[in-house]
Design a protein around this motif. Structure first.
Motif, short mmCIF file in Angstrom:
data_model
loop_
_atom_site.label_atom_id
_atom_site.label_comp_id
_atom_site.label_asym_id
_atom_site.label_seq_id
_atom_site.Cartn_x
_atom_site.Cartn_y
_atom_site.Cartn_z
N ILE A 7 -11.91 22.02 21.02
CA ILE A 7 -12.77 23.19 20.84
C ILE A 7 -13.46 23.54 22.15
O ILE A 7 -13.54 24.72 22.53
N ALA A 8 -13.96 22.55 22.88
CA ALA A 8 -14.60 22.80 24.18
C ALA A 8 -13.60 23.38 25.17
O ALA A 8 -13.93 24.27 25.95
N PHE A 9 -12.37 22.88 25.14
CA PHE A 9 -11.31 23.40 26.01
C PHE A 9 -11.02 24.87 25.71
O PHE A 9 -10.95 25.70 26.62
N VAL A 10 -10.89 25.20 24.45
CA VAL A 10 -10.57 26.58 24.06
C VAL A 10 -11.72 27.53 24.41
O VAL A 10 -11.50 28.62 24.94
N ILE A 11 -12.95 27.12 24.14
CA ILE A 11 -14.10 27.97 24.47
C ILE A 11 -14.20 28.18 25.97
O ILE A 11 -14.47 29.29 26.45
N SER A 12 -13.98 27.14 26.75
CA SER A 12 -14.02 27.26 28.21
C SER A 12 -12.91 28.18 28.72
O SER A 12 -13.14 29.02 29.59
N LEU A 13 -11.73 28.04 28.14
CA LEU A 13 -10.61 28.89 28.54
C LEU A 13 -10.89 30.36 28.22
O LEU A 13 -10.65 31.24 29.06
N LEU A 14 -11.41 30.63 27.03
CA LEU A 14 -11.73 32.01 26.67
C LEU A 14 -12.83 32.58 27.56
O LEU A 14 -12.78 33.76 27.93
N ASN A 15 -13.80 31.77 27.91
CA ASN A 15 -14.88 32.23 28.78
C ASN A 15 -14.35 32.58 30.17
O ASN A 15 -14.75 33.59 30.77
N VAL A 46 -16.68 28.23 38.28
CA VAL A 46 -16.19 26.92 38.73
C VAL A 46 -16.49 25.85 37.68
O VAL A 46 -15.67 24.97 37.42
N THR A 47 -17.65 25.93 37.05
CA THR A 47 -18.00 24.97 36.02
C THR A 47 -17.04 25.03 34.85
O THR A 47 -16.55 24.00 34.37
N PHE A 48 -16.72 26.23 34.38
CA PHE A 48 -15.83 26.33 33.24
C PHE A 48 -14.38 26.02 33.60
O PHE A 48 -13.63 25.52 32.76
N ILE A 49 -13.99 26.26 34.83
CA ILE A 49 -12.65 25.83 35.26
C ILE A 49 -12.59 24.30 35.30
O ILE A 49 -11.58 23.70 34.91
N ALA A 50 -13.68 23.66 35.73
CA ALA A 50 -13.73 22.19 35.69
C ALA A 50 -13.70 21.67 34.26
O ALA A 50 -13.05 20.68 33.97
N PHE A 51 -14.38 22.37 33.34
CA PHE A 51 -14.33 21.98 31.93
C PHE A 51 -12.90 22.06 31.41
O PHE A 51 -12.45 21.19 30.67
N ILE A 52 -12.18 23.11 31.78
CA ILE A 52 -10.79 23.25 31.34
C ILE A 52 -9.97 22.07 31.87
O ILE A 52 -9.17 21.48 31.14
N PHE A 53 -10.16 21.73 33.12
CA PHE A 53 -9.41 20.63 33.71
C PHE A 53 -9.75 19.30 33.03
O PHE A 53 -8.86 18.54 32.66
N PHE A 54 -11.04 19.00 32.88
CA PHE A 54 -11.42 17.71 32.33
C PHE A 54 -11.18 17.61 30.84
O PHE A 54 -10.65 16.61 30.36
N TYR A 55 -11.57 18.62 30.07
CA TYR A 55 -11.37 18.55 28.62
C TYR A 55 -9.90 18.70 28.26
O TYR A 55 -9.37 17.96 27.45
N GLY A 56 -9.23 19.67 28.83
CA GLY A 56 -7.84 19.91 28.49
C GLY A 56 -6.88 19.01 29.25
O GLY A 56 -6.02 18.37 28.67
N GLY A 57 -7.03 18.94 30.56
CA GLY A 57 -6.09 18.21 31.38
C GLY A 57 -6.19 16.70 31.23
O GLY A 57 -5.21 16.04 30.90
#
Length: 66
Positions: A7-15, A46-57
């Motif tokens: 859920i955090a990955f999807v919200i970060s990606l949409l943002n 940059v924060t949300f791109i990092a969230f995508i990397f850490f949560y998703g990747g």
């Protein structure tokens, strides 16, 4: 726990997608416009791109069995 990370990955990606399309990002409790405050806009991006990397990747692709 996987559901929360997903859920955090999807919200970060949409943002991030919304930020790139409209030049507005939801960060620090409010909407930040690129034209009003570029530094905070890029900090949020940059924060949300990092969230995508850490949560998703990390969680789903690098260490999927942990």
């Amino acid at each position: 726990m996987e559901i929360l990370f997903f859920i955090a990955f999807v919200i970060s990606l949409l943002n991030v997608v919304y930020a790139l399309a409209t030049k507005n990002i939801f960060f620090s409790g409010g909407w930040i416009s690129y034209y009003d405050n570029k530094l905070n806009f890029f900090a949020g991006l940059v924060t949300f791109i990092a969230f995508i990397f850490f949560y998703g990747g990390f969680y789903f692709f690098i260490f999927p069995s942990l």
